[in-house]
Design an enzyme around this catalytic site. Structure first.
Site, short mmCIF file in Angstrom:
data_model
loop_
_atom_site.label_atom_id
_atom_site.label_comp_id
_atom_site.label_asym_id
_atom_site.label_seq_id
_atom_site.Cartn_x
_atom_site.Cartn_y
_atom_site.Cartn_z
CE1 TYR A 196 -12.61 -17.94 37.01
CE2 TYR A 196 -10.26 -18.07 37.47
CZ TYR A 196 -11.46 -18.68 37.10
OH TYR A 196 -11.47 -20.02 36.85
CG ASP B 226 -6.31 -21.27 36.44
OD1 ASP B 226 -6.08 -21.77 35.32
OD2 ASP B 226 -7.45 -20.97 36.84
N1 LIG Z 1 -12.01 -23.82 34.35
C1 LIG Z 1 -13.03 -23.68 35.17
O1 LIG Z 1 -14.20 -23.72 34.77
C2 LIG Z 1 -12.77 -23.49 36.64
C3 LIG Z 1 -13.84 -23.64 37.56
C4 LIG Z 1 -13.55 -23.49 38.91
C5 LIG Z 1 -12.26 -23.21 39.33
N2 LIG Z 1 -11.25 -23.03 38.42
C6 LIG Z 1 -9.86 -22.70 38.83
O2 LIG Z 1 -9.45 -23.63 39.83
C7 LIG Z 1 -9.08 -22.92 41.01
C8 LIG Z 1 -9.37 -23.75 42.25
O3 LIG Z 1 -10.74 -24.10 42.33
P1 LIG Z 1 -11.77 -23.43 43.37
O4 LIG Z 1 -11.28 -22.10 43.78
O5 LIG Z 1 -13.10 -23.55 42.75
O6 LIG Z 1 -11.79 -24.44 44.60
P2 LIG Z 1 -10.71 -25.16 45.55
O7 LIG Z 1 -9.34 -24.75 45.19
O8 LIG Z 1 -11.07 -26.59 45.58
O9 LIG Z 1 -11.11 -24.56 46.97
C9 LIG Z 1 -10.86 -23.22 47.30
C10 LIG Z 1 -11.52 -22.95 48.65
O10 LIG Z 1 -10.90 -23.74 49.65
C11 LIG Z 1 -10.38 -22.92 50.70
N3 LIG Z 1 -9.08 -23.48 51.03
C12 LIG Z 1 -7.89 -23.27 50.39
N4 LIG Z 1 -6.89 -23.96 50.96
C13 LIG Z 1 -7.44 -24.63 52.01
C14 LIG Z 1 -6.90 -25.50 52.96
N5 LIG Z 1 -5.60 -25.83 52.96
N6 LIG Z 1 -7.73 -26.02 53.91
C15 LIG Z 1 -9.04 -25.70 53.91
N7 LIG Z 1 -9.62 -24.86 53.01
C16 LIG Z 1 -8.82 -24.33 52.06
C17 LIG Z 1 -10.27 -21.52 50.09
O11 LIG Z 1 -10.49 -20.53 51.07
P3 LIG Z 1 -9.41 -19.35 51.38
O12 LIG Z 1 -9.11 -18.64 50.09
O13 LIG Z 1 -10.13 -18.51 52.37
O14 LIG Z 1 -8.22 -20.05 51.96
C18 LIG Z 1 -11.41 -21.52 49.08
O15 LIG Z 1 -12.63 -21.17 49.70
C19 LIG Z 1 -9.93 -21.66 40.92
O16 LIG Z 1 -9.49 -20.66 41.81
C20 LIG Z 1 -9.76 -21.32 39.46
O17 LIG Z 1 -8.47 -20.73 39.25
C21 LIG Z 1 -11.50 -23.19 37.08
#
Ligand SMILES: NC(=O)c1ccc[n+]([C@@H]2O[C@H](COP(=O)([O-])OP(=O)(O)OC[C@H]3O[C@@H](n4cnc5c(N)ncnc54)[C@H](OP(=O)(O)O)[C@@H]3O)[C@@H](O)[C@H]2O)c1
Ligand SMILES: *[C@@H]1O[C@H](CO)[C@@H](O)[C@H](O)[C@H]1NC(C)=O
Ligand SMILES: *[C@@H]1O[C@H](CO)[C@@H](O)[C@H](O)[C@H]1NC(C)=O
Length: 325
Positions: free
Chosen positions: A72, A67
């Protein structure tokens, strides 16, 4: 059994499909007949220099869904990683599902193809699997140099037009933007279209006015905001829900985040899993596709490894108790 539970169990039982060295995640069939893997890698804040390696590590770990978004700034790195894995013979193009998104400054119907074209060039793949309207709201398009000049290219656009920190909106109906998205399908460069951040009334309004149904609605979804009503609304209409921020964005250090809660730690210990795996498993069992982001190889593997256990109804109830938004 409810339809959602049924879908959950079907996903669970098909999860042992093995291909080559890796266990892959199963896919769901979308309303246009194509298939989308139920676990993807998120890449928001996967920055220059780390995104490409993270995507390669994810492919090695078995991910077949990535994704990204124009916003980004890492579409080129995602594309480089995928092309290098194809060149190595590790995957074929059709084995991997690539998602990117139309940013808010390009909602004017005559801008949609131009914005798509930019993402398509950045990714430099033969086609894109899924293009999403990133948000159901439009920003005014202004030049990033602050002048009144009309931006000549997509990269000249200020992605966050604002006056004193307040966004400057444009009056463009997302229904009109959607009709331009429908037009993109005819180019053959994108195979599916969908939306993101639409609530039920917005979905209702869109579905009542358009001919092509979105294949997915990508929304924030994790135990603290479990989206059960939206998942039911969408799944009843053969629209998948993709759970973004499925870990709850632990980096924001909000209070009461499920991933940090002792009750979740206890459930994790009972299954010999981590709290992150329990949190992801919860939304997956509720019928959502999950796209956790990490750039750390160990966590990329950890977040993918949620298919060999299942939460009991009692554990699901404990997880339900976190919903507070
Ligand atoms: N459509 C939209 O408006 C929208 C909005 C937000 C996000 N998104 C998409 O959804 C994806 C995921 O959401 P997100 O990045 O906001 O948040 P998330 O996936 O809920 O959390 C990511 C965070 O958690 C940490 N993390 C990852 N695996 C972990 C684990 N096993 N244990 C503890 N911490 C962990 C990561 O750090 P490290 O990288 O340091 O491991 C990062 O800081 C985004 O990357 C994006 O592709 C879409
Ligand atoms: C959803 O749509 C696909 C493709 O048309 C179809 O194969 C599938 O049976 C539909 N599922 C439901 C639950 O209607
Ligand atoms: C795009 O992909 C092609 C073929 O895969 C490759 O030859 C070319 O160098 C790539 N372009 C860029 C700018 O990376």
């Amino acid at each position: 059994m409810s339809k959602l539970r049924t879908i959950g169990w079907i996903l669970f039982f098909t999860s042992s499909i093995v291909s080559g060295a890796n266990t892959l995640a199963p896919s769901v069939r979308l309303n246009n007949g194509l298939e989308m893997p139920v676990i993807g890698l998120g890449t928001y804040l996967a920055n220059e220099g780390e995104c490409e390696r993270a995507v390669r590590d994810a492919i090695d770990a078995g991910y077949r869904h990535i994704d990204t978004a124009y916003l980004y700034g890492n579409e080129k790195e995602v594309g480089n990683a995928i092309r290098s894995k194809i060149d190595e013979g590790a995957i074929r193009r059709e084995d991997v599902f690539i998602v990117t998104k139309l940013w808010n400054t390009f909602h004017r119907p005559d801008q949609v193809e131009k914005a798509f074209q930019k993402s398509f060039e950045n990714l430099n793949l033969t086609y894109i699997d899924l293009y999403l309207i990133h948000f159901p709201l439009a920003y005014k398009q202004v030049h990033k140099d602050g002048s009144d000049r009309t931006p000549q290219s997509v990269d000249d656009v200020n992605l966050f037009p604002n006056v004193n920190g307040r966004p400057v909106y444009d009056d463009i109906d997302y229904v009109d933007t959607w009709r331009a998205m429908e037009g993109l399908l005819q180019t053959g460069n994108v195979r599916s279209i969908g939306v993101s951040n639409f609530d039920i009334p917005q979905m209702e309004r869109l579905l009542s006015q358009v001919t092509i149904t979105p294949v997915t609605n990508q929304v924030e979804c994790h135990p603290n905001h479990n989206q059960l009503p939206l998942i039911k609304y969408c799944n009843d209409r053969n629209i998948t829900v993709t759970a973004y921020s499925p870990l709850g964005r632990p980096y924001l250090a909000k209070n009461n985040l499920a991933i940090n809660d002792p009750k979740v730690q206890a459930i994790a210990a009972a299954h010999n899993k981590t709290p992150a795996q329990v949190v992801l498993r919860y939304s997956y069992q509720n019928g959502a596709i999950v796209i956790p982001k990490s750039t750390k190889q160990q966590r990329i593997k950890e977040n993918f490894n949620i298919l060999d256990f299942s939460l009991t109804p009692e554990e699901m109830n404990v997880m339900n108790s976190f919903n507070n938004e």
